[in-house]
Every structure is written in structure tokens, then in C-alpha cells.
Design a protein around this motif. Structure first.
Motif: not given
Length: 363
Positions: A172-186
DNA sequence: TTTACCCTAAACATCC
DNA sequence: AGGATGTTTAGGGTAA
């Protein structure tokens, strides 16, 4: 901070784009050209009969994925076709691989090609190009679904957090450039969701920091169901994809032929297809796009088409007035509104592919 | 309006 | 010590 789950686009497409068509859709369009007497949908410039040789044996997954591909501006290339190829490359490959126009391995494994999703052109007339988003649309899947897919896609059905990150980024290429907060969400999801279980690390086989995560078998059906729902919800632009038979087939890894009756219906009811195009059909730019290599029949082999040999098929997409056109070899025109029922957006493809994988997984 | 679900952010602890 | 990982809490958005 805002919730972007819809990921719906609101911007305009470039006036000319290249499209990618899965062989299934290609084949089905081909099979229905007889209902479109005014259109010669598919043929090679060098060999008009070549179209009939492009009849890949429909793979297991192709039926599902070719059922629908509604088009959405959000997932369209915003700057160039190469951007689209990169940003929508759903192959779990290295960044360098993703620069390759042929980087469609993962989709190809499922005989799926990304075809962008967009609503009818009239929905977004005349915004400026500068308003185009610069990054891919956010996938519609919840983090639970993403984690689920990542883990299920791993050989051992278990992944460290880092592996989950990588899978998501790769697919999901979106997450390449998304702010890193999504990792926290994971991580948050892993910890909070009962669907995932942290496995005790084997100290003798250290994987570095952290633990391996797996899917609790008792929650697996529920996760699968969520994926299916997402699949449905984000493919509502197609009556075909809403056909339960399709997903049912996906679950059983069966081939379900797409009912393309709507094609002829739409075309016959569409005045633009029964008359000449309303304006000159000159795409602003042209490119060759990678399309899945197809198995040619012996007849086809004897009448080689250089485009087929290269694994590339050239066709162009552009807009004119309120219509969208797909220019196939031979200067054929096709209103994309009639094409979209043959197409899956990348997200739906993703869901379909994952479902297929899952259906053939541990059960 | 309520409820459930989801997303995001943040703080903190633990591990390597 | 610093980064990665894991846990927990809090708050807001959305849809049924």
C-alpha cells in the motif's frame, strides 16, 4: 488527525492516461465485441487478428478481479503514468523493483492488474491539476485488516512488527509517504485486538527486537468477513462485483465468469458509442504500459505480434468533454463508463487477491 | 442519541 | 543511551 478512511478523490484526472487491463477483462471485452458492431475493441495495429489470440486461459482469480473496476480519481495517477505505476504497484518488492514499469508481480500472481478507479468524468470537471493529491489514496482497509493480510501473506503466518510494516508499505504505497503515526496504530491494534496474538520468542532463534505476531484462529473468520465487507463496500460501483457469486467463487478459488451483459447494454444505450467521438482523439501523451504476459495459442505464436512479445500492449486513456475514452490499438474508442464494469480498483483487487489467498490458505 | 468500531496521538515501560 | 517494541489511555470521527 482527520479520518481519511474514505479515500475518495475529488480531483480531476490528467487528460490523458494509460490504462491497465487485466487479461480477464481484456478477454471478456474481446468476447463481447460482437455486441459492439461499431467498435473494434481489441486488435493489434500490426496484426488485427491478434486480438483473438489474446485469450489467456482465465486463471483462478481472474473472474473475481475482472468483475468490476470502478474508477476513482483518488487512485489515479496525479502527475504521470509512471507515477501511477509506482504508486500503485502492489507487489511486495524492493523500492528499486517498484521503479520498474513491469513491477506488477504480485498482481500478476493473481492475474490482476491495477486499473485506477474513478467516477464518471462529470463528477470532477475542471479542477486544476495543481489540486491533485501527490500521494496514493489511503487504502480502505482497517489496520486490523492490513495486519491480518500481512500475517496471512507470510509463509509462516507470523510476522514481527517490522515485517508487518514492510508488508503494508510494500503493498500500500500510501504508507510510504504517510506520517509515521500509522506504525503506532499498527502496534496499537496488535496490542489491543484480540484477533492477534503475540508469540513467545524463541531465544535460540532470535529475530531481533520484538515478538512474532500471528492471527488467532478463532478470529480468523471474522477478519476474513471484514475483508469481504470492505471488498463489497468499495466496489459499489459495479453491479457485477456485488454479485455474491463472485466472492463466493473467490472463497473457493473458483473461476466465475464475469457476466458482461451490461457492457452491451451500456454501450447500446450510450449515444457516444454509436456516433463519432465529440472531439479529436489525441491523447496528450502516450506510453507503453506493462500488461500481463499472456499465453498465446499456437495460432497466435505463428502470427507474432511484437507488442505481445514484449509483454506490452499499448492503449491510451484520455478525457474529452464529459466522456472518458479508452483508445485501443486500431484507434478504437470506448466510453470508460462501459469499461468500468470490467475493472477492479486497486483496493478491490487487493481484497480479492487476499481473499483468494486466504481461501487457499490453511483451510 | 447511543453504541460500536476505527483512527490517531501520546505517555510510559521494556527490550535489545 | 537510543531506538524499537509493546501497552495503555484518551479523544475524535463515522456509521448503524
Amino acid at each position: 488527525m482527520g479520518n481519511e478512511r474514505t479515500g475518495t478523490g475529488q480531483s480531476v484526472r490528467p487528460e490523458s492516461e494509460c490504462l491497465y487491463m487485466c487479461p480477464g477483462a481484456w478477454s471478456q471485452m474481446e468476447n463481447h465485441t460482437h455486441t459492439l458492431p461499431s467498435l473494434s475493441l481489441i486488435h493489434s495495429p500490426t496484426n488485427p487478428s491478434k486480438a483473438l489470440s489474446l485469450s489467456p486461459s482465465l486463471p483462478q482469480h481472474s473472474a473475481t478481479v475482472s468483475a468490476s473496476l470502478p474508477l476513482s480519481p483518488a487512485s489515479l495517477p496525479q502527475s504521470s503514468p509512471s507515477h501511477l505505476l509506482k504508486s500503485h504497484c502492489l507487489s511486495p518488492s524492493t523500492p528499486s523493483d517498484q521503479d520498474d514499469l513491469t513491477c506488477l508481480n504480485w498482481l500478476h500472481q493473481r492475474n490482476i492488474l491495477p486499473l485506477s478507479k474513478m467516477p464518471p468524468l462529470s463528477q470532477y470537471e475542471s479542477p486544476s491539476i495543481s489540486s491533485l493529491p501527490s500521494s496514493p489514496a489511503k487504502p480502505p482497509y482497517s489496520f486490523s485488516s492490513l495486519i491480518f493480510m500481512a500475517i496471512e501473506d507470510s509463509p509462516d503466518k507470523r510476522l514481527p512488527v517490522r515485517g508487518i510494516y514492510e508488508w503494508i508499505v510494500n503493498n500500500f504505497p500510501y504508507y510510504r509517504t504517510a506520517p509515521s503515526g500509522w506504525r503506532n496504530s499498527v502496534r496499537h491494534n496488535l496490542s489491543l485486538s484480540k484477533s492477534f496474538r503475540r508469540m513467545q520468542r524463541d531465544k535460540s532463534h532470535s529475530i531481533g527486537k520484538g515478538s512474532l505476531w500471528c492471527v488467532c484462529s478463532e478470529y480468523r473468520p471474522a477478519l476474513l468477513e471484514v475483508l469481504k465487507k470492505t471488498h463489497y463496500c468499495h466496489s459499489n460501483n459495479s453491479s457485477l462485483l456485488n454479485n455474491p457469486v463472485l466472492l463466493e467463487a473467490a472463497d473457493h478459488e473458483q473461476t466465475a465468469m464475469c457476466d458482461t451483459m451490461e457492457i452491451s447494454d451500456l454501450v447500446l444505450n450510450n449515444p457516444t458509442l454509436s456516433s463519432n467521438a465529440p472531439c479529436s482523439l489525441i491523447p496528450e501523451h502516450e506510453e507503453l504500459v506493462a500488461i500481463q504476459s499472456v499465453e498465446l495459442t499456437e495460432e497466435a505464436e505463428s502470427e507474432k505480434d511484437p507488442l505481445a512479445d514484449s509483454g506490452y500492449i499499448e492503449f491510451h486513456y484520455y478525457q474529452c468533454e464529459q466522456y472518458q475514452y479508452l483508445v485501443l490499438p486500431g484507434n478504437s474508442d470506448l466510453d470508460l463508463e462501459t469499461v468500468e464494469i470490467l475493472q477492479l480498483d486497486a483496493e478491490a483487487q487487493e481484497a480479492a487477491g487476499s481473499l483468494l489467498d486466504l481461501a487457499g490458505g490453511s483451510h
